[in-house]
Design an enzyme around this catalytic site. Sequence first.
Site, PDB file in Angstrom:
ATOM      1  N   HIS A  76       1.420  -1.009   0.046  1.00 43.65           N
ATOM      2  CA  HIS A  76      -0.295  -0.015   0.516  1.00 43.65           C
ATOM      3  C   HIS A  76       0.478   1.382   0.126  1.00 43.65           C
ATOM      4  O   HIS A  76       0.299   2.357  -0.379  1.00 43.65           O
ATOM      5  CB  HIS A  76      -0.612   0.145   1.534  1.00 43.65           C
ATOM      6  CG  HIS A  76      -1.538   1.449   1.949  1.00 43.65           C
ATOM      7  ND1 HIS A  76      -2.567   1.985   0.605  1.00 43.65           N
ATOM      8  CD2 HIS A  76      -0.671   2.545   2.036  1.00 43.65           C
ATOM      9  CE1 HIS A  76      -2.843   2.643   0.913  1.00 43.65           C
ATOM     10  NE2 HIS A  76      -2.149   3.553   2.201  1.00 43.65           N
TER      11      HIS A  76
ATOM     12  N   HIS B  85       1.360   5.241  -2.824  1.00 43.27           N
ATOM     13  CA  HIS B  85       2.113   6.617  -2.879  1.00 43.27           C
ATOM     14  C   HIS B  85       2.754   7.320  -3.278  1.00 43.27           C
ATOM     15  O   HIS B  85       3.410   7.791  -3.739  1.00 43.27           O
ATOM     16  CB  HIS B  85       2.456   6.501  -0.769  1.00 43.27           C
ATOM     17  CG  HIS B  85       0.665   6.518  -0.257  1.00 43.27           C
ATOM     18  ND1 HIS B  85      -0.131   7.679   0.061  1.00 43.27           N
ATOM     19  CD2 HIS B  85       0.057   5.637   1.061  1.00 43.27           C
ATOM     20  CE1 HIS B  85      -0.869   7.163   0.727  1.00 43.27           C
ATOM     21  NE2 HIS B  85      -1.189   6.332   0.971  1.00 43.27           N
TER      22      HIS B  85
ATOM     23  N   GLU C 232      -5.654   9.376   0.419  1.00 45.80           N
ATOM     24  CA  GLU C 232      -5.989   8.055   0.049  1.00 45.80           C
ATOM     25  C   GLU C 232      -7.423   7.661  -1.042  1.00 45.80           C
ATOM     26  O   GLU C 232      -7.160   6.634  -2.091  1.00 45.80           O
ATOM     27  CB  GLU C 232      -7.039   7.461   1.466  1.00 45.80           C
ATOM     28  CG  GLU C 232      -5.057   7.454   2.568  1.00 45.80           C
ATOM     29  CD  GLU C 232      -4.287   6.761   2.019  1.00 45.80           C
ATOM     30  OE1 GLU C 232      -4.607   6.217   0.774  1.00 45.80           O
ATOM     31  OE2 GLU C 232      -2.945   6.811   3.228  1.00 45.80           O
TER      32      GLU C 232
ATOM     33  N   SER D  93      -4.406   0.481  -4.836  1.00 49.49           N
ATOM     34  CA  SER D  93      -3.413  -0.286  -4.086  1.00 49.49           C
ATOM     35  C   SER D  93      -4.586  -1.361  -3.836  1.00 49.49           C
ATOM     36  O   SER D  93      -4.686  -2.302  -2.897  1.00 49.49           O
ATOM     37  CB  SER D  93      -2.868  -0.534  -2.754  1.00 49.49           C
ATOM     38  OG  SER D  93      -3.400   0.523  -1.501  1.00 49.49           O
TER      39      SER D  93
END
Length: 288
Positions: A124, A129, A170, A189
Amino acid sequence: MCALVLDTPQPAITFPQPVQRYDAEDHAVWRHLFQRQARLVADRACPDFLRGLKLLGLNDSGIPDFERLSDRLEAATGWRLACVEGFLPDSDFFHLLAARRFPVTWWIRPWAKLDYLQEPDVFHDLFGHVPLLAQPVFADYMQAFGQGGLKAERLGALHRLARLYWYSVEFGLIQTPDGPRIHGAGILSSKGESVFCLDSPAPNRVGFDLRRIMRTRYRIDTFQKTYFVIRDFEQLFEATRPDFAPIYADLEGLPDLAASDLLPEDVVITRGSMDRVAGGWLDETPDT
Ligand code: PHE
Ligand code: CO
């Protein structure tokens, strides 16, 4: 008096990536997740994310080496990765961002939990990111976020900033000439949500509005009921440039909004049916 204090080593918040602790299964999980998500998001992620993946040389050969990756990222935008154990205290997290250091969890989920993970792991944090940190405007936004986080802590407004993080970093979407695309790491993700957020008739898709987002609760246990769509990263950066202190003060008097609410002034791109059946929204778990 000091002996006890001095003899108790404080666990370091960031440390060298313990690469010797990865086994063959760990690398196999990365390969599997990378291949699956790279294929899934090839035509769903925003172009800047896909450019970042390529520029940083992320691939399916195993869990990346943080130092080598940091060298590439630093050459692009001055950011480096900081290896961490998991969630950090808010102020540590914000201090790192303000210094253009992105905390990345070192460990990876086991095979048995391939699709159901509540905490962030290296897949993730890194796949989701890091590619966008190679995008200059987004890179500056994340640093400003760190500085803004320290300020929000002082002002007792962390929940406002947590909502902005949630609905942009997010779970944000971005407009492109080909329609909405994904920029949020929590979506990129996730196998299920990377399809759901663009294809499902269930959720709302609404134009980005800073104050609106700061009033909106969110759910951490299921797909989002509302996604906010930015025009481009410049819009995100410009909308968040003003001093938030008066905004926090203004919002005090206004009620929170549920994750599913639509307001008359919303720029509605898609009005969600909200009637999702399989896999969620059936319970009445309150929004956070
Ligand atoms: N402008 C914000 C403030 O004054 C800081 C910030 C920038 C917060 C970008 C989030 C994102 O607090
Ligand atoms: Co994340």
